[in-house]
Enzyme design. Sequence first.
Site, PDB file in Angstrom:
ATOM      1  CG  HIS A  37      -6.502   1.294   1.827  1.00 49.27           C
ATOM      2  ND1 HIS A  37      -6.903   1.145   3.052  1.00 49.27           N
ATOM      3  CD2 HIS A  37      -6.670   0.008   1.525  1.00 49.27           C
ATOM      4  CE1 HIS A  37      -6.596  -0.019   3.017  1.00 49.27           C
ATOM      5  NE2 HIS A  37      -7.703  -0.534   2.756  1.00 49.27           N
ATOM      6  CG  HIS A  40      -3.502  -2.583   3.606  1.00 48.77           C
ATOM      7  ND1 HIS A  40      -4.019  -1.536   2.122  1.00 48.77           N
ATOM      8  CD2 HIS A  40      -3.959  -3.558   3.533  1.00 48.77           C
ATOM      9  CE1 HIS A  40      -5.147  -2.711   2.391  1.00 48.77           C
ATOM     10  NE2 HIS A  40      -5.227  -3.442   2.736  1.00 48.77           N
ATOM     11  CD  GLN A  64      -9.296 -14.195   1.287  1.00 48.27           C
ATOM     12  OE1 GLN A  64      -8.233 -14.813   2.075  1.00 48.27           O
ATOM     13  NE2 GLN A  64      -9.984 -12.836   2.166  1.00 48.27           N
TER      14      GLN A  64
HETATM   15  P1  AMP Z   1      -7.170  -6.662   2.942  1.00 45.73           P
HETATM   16  O1  AMP Z   1      -5.812  -6.981   1.731  1.00 45.73           O
HETATM   17  O2  AMP Z   1      -8.176  -6.326   2.480  1.00 45.73           O
HETATM   18  O3  AMP Z   1      -7.655  -8.555   3.007  1.00 45.73           O
HETATM   19  O4  AMP Z   1      -6.410  -6.316   4.404  1.00 45.73           O
HETATM   20  C1  AMP Z   1      -5.370  -6.460   4.948  1.00 45.73           C
HETATM   21  C2  AMP Z   1      -5.275  -6.050   6.271  1.00 45.73           C
HETATM   22  O5  AMP Z   1      -5.750  -4.248   6.380  1.00 45.73           O
HETATM   23  C3  AMP Z   1      -6.627  -6.833   7.693  1.00 45.73           C
HETATM   24  O6  AMP Z   1      -6.342  -7.056   8.580  1.00 45.73           O
HETATM   25  C4  AMP Z   1      -7.285  -6.009   7.092  1.00 45.73           C
HETATM   26  O7  AMP Z   1      -8.434  -5.724   8.446  1.00 45.73           O
HETATM   27  C5  AMP Z   1      -7.083  -4.351   7.261  1.00 45.73           C
HETATM   28  N1  AMP Z   1      -7.407  -3.168   6.425  1.00 45.73           N
HETATM   29  C6  AMP Z   1      -8.216  -3.301   5.176  1.00 45.73           C
HETATM   30  N2  AMP Z   1      -9.096  -1.738   5.391  1.00 45.73           N
HETATM   31  C7  AMP Z   1      -8.679  -0.570   6.361  1.00 45.73           C
HETATM   32  C8  AMP Z   1      -8.676  -0.028   7.023  1.00 45.73           C
HETATM   33  N3  AMP Z   1      -9.506   1.075   6.503  1.00 45.73           N
HETATM   34  N4  AMP Z   1      -8.317   0.681   8.402  1.00 45.73           N
HETATM   35  C9  AMP Z   1      -7.809  -0.737   9.181  1.00 45.73           C
HETATM   36  N5  AMP Z   1      -7.001  -1.448   8.384  1.00 45.73           N
HETATM   37  C10 AMP Z   1      -7.906  -1.938   7.847  1.00 45.73           C
END
Ligand code: AMP
Length: 285
Positions: A37, A40, A64
């Site tokens: 989204h 990312h 995890q």
């Molecule tokens: P995930 O796919 O949830 O493991 O997230 C991958 C990366 O995207 C991680 O570093 C998250 O912190 C970052 N991320 C997820 N949601 C957001 C957001 N709303 N704003 C900024 N970074 C995000």
Amino acid sequence: MATPEVFKTCAAMREYCDGARAGGMSVGFVPTMGALHEGHISLMRRARGENDRLVVSIFVNPTQFGPGEDIEEYPRDLSGDLDSCLGVDADAVFAPTAREMYEPGACTFVEQSVLTEVLCGAFRPTHFKGVLTVVAKLFNVVGPCRAYFGQKDYQQCVVIRRMVRDLNVPVEVVMCPIVREPDGIAMSSRNNYLSQEERSDALCLSQALAIAKKRLKQGERRSSELVAAMRNHINNVKSATIDYVAVVHPDTLQPVSVIEDRAVAALAVRIGSTRLIDNAILGDE
Ligand code: AMP
């Protein structure tokens, strides 16, 4: 713009990154679990702007997720994700299988004390061991790079930075701001689980953080007062159950009693059965 190259094996991904560095190019790396989204995408854009090569990983990391957590339901959309990667002009996507990342018999893990024992770590006792292990593995595959993480997962950033320092990993960790929906909710793949009513209840997280910021601006520096105000706001929402609401030191993640300089307000709240997290840096205005 060229379609990103998709790598399924660690060996091929490593060869690509080694080749880039051998040609004098810098590598920017954005690890994700897919279902990409705008949160990312903001990391990918930043990494794109600061590096010669942009590598994105998409891997729903089983280690995890704790027992009873949402690994089966976790959203997966590889073809949509590849479109998003194309849209930001990513050069390469690493999308390994679980079997490629974890060979049978794997029994080496990365564990960290202190920073992983508080906040989310207190509620998800095996979570950060899984995160650190997979991130260490991904860093070993990609090699020296700048790696971009979101402030959305504040504790995760701090824990990964600590691992990089403690284990002399040749990676520069870059923390990027939280991307929010227009109404304030932090973007998250888990927002997809919310019903319409829960989606509006979920606003209580960002609203609570806004209350803390406002009270601080008005001069209230006692964390206990800020935490009470945030808890009070969230407790007014029927579907909300608080895991924690805390005001902590930005580096040690230990509770602070009076905000002298900067602190982080962090919270985890279950809306129905969906666990959401959010945070705000206090005192940086
Ligand atoms: P995930 O796919 O949830 O493991 O997230 C991958 C990366 O995207 C991680 O570093 C998250 O912190 C970052 N991320 C997820 N949601 C957001 C957001 N709303 N704003 C900024 N970074 C995000």
